[in-house]
Design an enzyme around this catalytic site. Sequence first.
Site, PDB file in Angstrom:
ATOM      1  N   ASP A   1       0.792  -1.227   0.000  1.00  3.35           N
ATOM      2  CA  ASP A   1       0.000   0.000   0.000  1.00  3.35           C
ATOM      3  C   ASP A   1       0.830   1.285   0.000  1.00  3.35           C
ATOM      4  O   ASP A   1       1.791   1.403   0.776  1.00  3.35           O
ATOM      5  CB  ASP A   1      -0.888   0.072   1.244  1.00  3.35           C
ATOM      6  CG  ASP A   1      -1.710  -1.170   1.482  1.00  3.35           C
ATOM      7  OD1 ASP A   1      -1.704  -2.074   0.634  1.00  3.35           O
ATOM      8  OD2 ASP A   1      -2.371  -1.228   2.533  1.00  3.35           O
TER       9      ASP A   1
ATOM     10  N   GLN B   1       4.063   0.702   2.324  1.00  4.13           N
ATOM     11  CA  GLN B   1       4.251  -0.521   3.086  1.00  4.13           C
ATOM     12  C   GLN B   1       5.423  -1.295   2.495  1.00  4.13           C
ATOM     13  O   GLN B   1       5.445  -1.593   1.296  1.00  4.13           O
ATOM     14  CB  GLN B   1       2.977  -1.362   3.044  1.00  4.13           C
ATOM     15  CG  GLN B   1       1.838  -0.801   3.869  1.00  4.13           C
ATOM     16  CD  GLN B   1       2.109  -0.957   5.353  1.00  4.13           C
ATOM     17  OE1 GLN B   1       1.969  -2.036   5.919  1.00  4.13           O
ATOM     18  NE2 GLN B   1       2.514   0.137   5.996  1.00  4.13           N
TER      19      GLN B   1
ATOM     20  N   SER C   1      -0.575   0.505   7.400  1.00  5.09           N
ATOM     21  CA  SER C   1      -0.902   1.665   6.561  1.00  5.09           C
ATOM     22  C   SER C   1      -1.413   2.856   7.368  1.00  5.09           C
ATOM     23  O   SER C   1      -1.960   2.712   8.461  1.00  5.09           O
ATOM     24  CB  SER C   1      -1.939   1.279   5.513  1.00  5.09           C
ATOM     25  OG  SER C   1      -1.371   0.465   4.523  1.00  5.09           O
TER      26      SER C   1
ATOM     27  N   ARG D   1      -7.892  -0.442  11.475  1.00  6.72           N
ATOM     28  CA  ARG D   1      -6.651  -0.017  10.826  1.00  6.72           C
ATOM     29  C   ARG D   1      -6.849   1.008   9.692  1.00  6.72           C
ATOM     30  O   ARG D   1      -7.948   1.324   9.304  1.00  6.72           O
ATOM     31  CB  ARG D   1      -5.921  -1.230  10.261  1.00  6.72           C
ATOM     32  CG  ARG D   1      -6.729  -2.103   9.303  1.00  6.72           C
ATOM     33  CD  ARG D   1      -5.881  -3.307   8.873  1.00  6.72           C
ATOM     34  NE  ARG D   1      -6.636  -4.286   8.103  1.00  6.72           N
ATOM     35  CZ  ARG D   1      -7.302  -5.297   8.638  1.00  6.72           C
ATOM     36  NH1 ARG D   1      -7.332  -5.463   9.940  1.00  6.72           N
ATOM     37  NH2 ARG D   1      -7.970  -6.150   7.868  1.00  6.72           N
ATOM     38  N   ASP D   2      -5.684   1.472   9.207  1.00  7.28           N
ATOM     39  CA  ASP D   2      -5.538   2.267   7.986  1.00  7.28           C
ATOM     40  C   ASP D   2      -6.115   3.678   8.113  1.00  7.28           C
ATOM     41  O   ASP D   2      -6.976   4.097   7.325  1.00  7.28           O
ATOM     42  CB  ASP D   2      -6.173   1.546   6.788  1.00  7.28           C
ATOM     43  CG  ASP D   2      -5.691   0.127   6.615  1.00  7.28           C
ATOM     44  OD1 ASP D   2      -4.577  -0.169   7.088  1.00  7.28           O
ATOM     45  OD2 ASP D   2      -6.409  -0.686   6.016  1.00  7.28           O
TER      46      ASP D   2
ATOM     47  N   GLU E   1     -11.006  -1.882   4.000  1.00  7.98           N
ATOM     48  CA  GLU E   1      -9.652  -1.427   4.321  1.00  7.98           C
ATOM     49  C   GLU E   1      -9.384  -0.077   3.664  1.00  7.98           C
ATOM     50  O   GLU E   1     -10.108   0.367   2.769  1.00  7.98           O
ATOM     51  CB  GLU E   1      -8.608  -2.435   3.836  1.00  7.98           C
ATOM     52  CG  GLU E   1      -8.639  -3.756   4.562  1.00  7.98           C
ATOM     53  CD  GLU E   1      -7.443  -4.638   4.222  1.00  7.98           C
ATOM     54  OE1 GLU E   1      -6.881  -5.217   5.143  1.00  7.98           O
ATOM     55  OE2 GLU E   1      -7.082  -4.731   3.039  1.00  7.98           O
TER      56      GLU E   1
ATOM     57  N   TRP F   1      -3.936  -8.872  -3.934  1.00  7.47           N
ATOM     58  CA  TRP F   1      -3.465  -9.784  -2.894  1.00  7.47           C
ATOM     59  C   TRP F   1      -3.594 -11.247  -3.279  1.00  7.47           C
ATOM     60  O   TRP F   1      -2.985 -12.116  -2.645  1.00  7.47           O
ATOM     61  CB  TRP F   1      -4.202  -9.514  -1.585  1.00  7.47           C
ATOM     62  CG  TRP F   1      -3.622  -8.384  -0.805  1.00  7.47           C
ATOM     63  CD1 TRP F   1      -4.220  -7.194  -0.505  1.00  7.47           C
ATOM     64  CD2 TRP F   1      -2.311  -8.324  -0.224  1.00  7.47           C
ATOM     65  NE1 TRP F   1      -3.360  -6.394   0.231  1.00  7.47           N
ATOM     66  CE2 TRP F   1      -2.187  -7.065   0.411  1.00  7.47           C
ATOM     67  CE3 TRP F   1      -1.231  -9.200  -0.186  1.00  7.47           C
ATOM     68  CZ2 TRP F   1      -1.026  -6.677   1.082  1.00  7.47           C
ATOM     69  CZ3 TRP F   1      -0.070  -8.807   0.473  1.00  7.47           C
ATOM     70  CH2 TRP F   1       0.023  -7.566   1.107  1.00  7.47           C
TER      71      TRP F   1
END
Length: 554
Positions: free
Chosen positions: A54, A71, A113, A177-178, A230, A316
């Site tokens: 990312d 990342q 991230s 997250r993120d 995400e 992914w």
Amino acid sequence: MTIASLLAIGAIAFAVVRAQGSAPVPTGVPIAGNYTGALRPQIHFSPPEHFMNDPNGMFIDAEGTYHLYYQYNPTDIVAGNQHWGHATSKDLYHWENQQIAIFPDTPEEGIFSGSAVVDVNNTSGFFPNQTNGVVAIYTLNTPQEETQEIAYSTDGGYTFTKYSGNPVISINSTQFRDPKVIWHAPTSKWVMVVSYAQEFTIGIFTSSNLKQWTHASNFTNQGLLGLQYECPNMVTIPMNGTNELMYVLMISINPGAPQGGSITQYFPGSFNGTHFTAVDNAARIADFGKDNYAGQFFYGTPDGQPPIFIAWASNWEYSQVVPTGPLENWRSAMSLPRVNTLANITRTGYDLVSLPYDLSTVYDTQIAKNSSLGNGTLLLDYSTVASGAVYFEANVTGIPTINTTGTLNFTFTSSTTGESLRGGFFFGGDTPFWLDRGKIGGFDNPFFTDKFSTNNIISNGKFQLQGVIDRSIFEVFLDGGIRSAIATFFPEGPLDQLAISAGDLNPGVKVSVNVWGLKSAWAAEANSNGTVTGNSTTAGNSTASRRGIYGKLE
């Protein structure tokens, strides 16, 4: 950054990383890399070596320098051991690799991230004597929890000190997250959007100082769900041809995208400082291909200008097994930088228009031109273009509104192996466009979907097709960016021939074609061995210079 990805193929990644034991992570200097490989993109950013995913922390500083963090696993060609890599550019194509910006402190930690802002008014209190202080907001991942942390930089974003009061948000969850943070001027507050990944919820938080955050609202169960949300982004985007601004919330999903794996969707709407409201319940996908994920907009774009977006050009489902790893010791590239506006298009309404950022700094020479192709074919050998990168455009005018016929096709071919990448548009019927990477032989994987298609309604009797090929990555833009796609591919021989053809067009339809060779953005930085060393003049701070493999103070 997805837990699922790290625990699927990524479970191997963690095992490999830990098996490396004391493998050093360079500190205070950039990691060197060789950019001459046959599969290495020449105008798309890719890491000097090892694995990248990312984009993170993207911002523009007061001197007009673009900062891209990402990342990064600096010790292997699969995900794991997550750090924030860093590169800078003046034009978004010629990048200079910088030293790693943020390190984990223990083997169990990952710097996942996040985003970065320039705290010009020193709301955080970290920068009493400057206006260019940078604050990074990121997810700290551990086996026990995902929390949101901040780190600050007094040298313009090159080195960071972690805030002693971390975490700034903790909810006792492993699926949180993120964070993406923006400044909301009407309320004089910082606003964060962050993912409650497996609850299909984007949380909205506000803060006056980047340290204390208050939950304001949630955006929940909208659009495509996949198996988790995400990498949210919220940004203002101008409507095409007007001064009107509209908020757009972007959410990436992985796994569970319509074509498998990961993809990004977006929601036009309004934002009052605490609540985002979408214009409708439609699910809009940013890319009809399979290699556009976790994109981010640069913080600090001047008011009124279209925001600039960069995405991870992979998926992914196969990112950790593509052949660039064993062949050239790197994996994954970023998308082209893209300029974005919103348009209200026929039938479907709001649409994210996406076009390459100004390519003029990498134009080399115009290698083909035909202003009256008609029902004909342009054949081009571009093997003399040293970069292997080419931009082409075809403009079609005079398209009738009824009884429309005809096709516009392109094929890139390897003169040594016969492999090909091809696509085309049908002007009749439902006006579909197709793209086929299935005749490239260098990578075989059950998840590597090889054919894609979309539809594009013709308006005003005109149609435009634009494309950029860059050794192992292709980006295509339809009708001024109303539709776009990224497709990675891994040929056994270089693609060096191009055919553009039109056929069965209605009388009076005109086709013009232009093709430019593009210059390598890396060649001028390389030494005689082809190695790019990056910026070795920026001094690391005392913390960075004393870090060991996991960044822990020694």
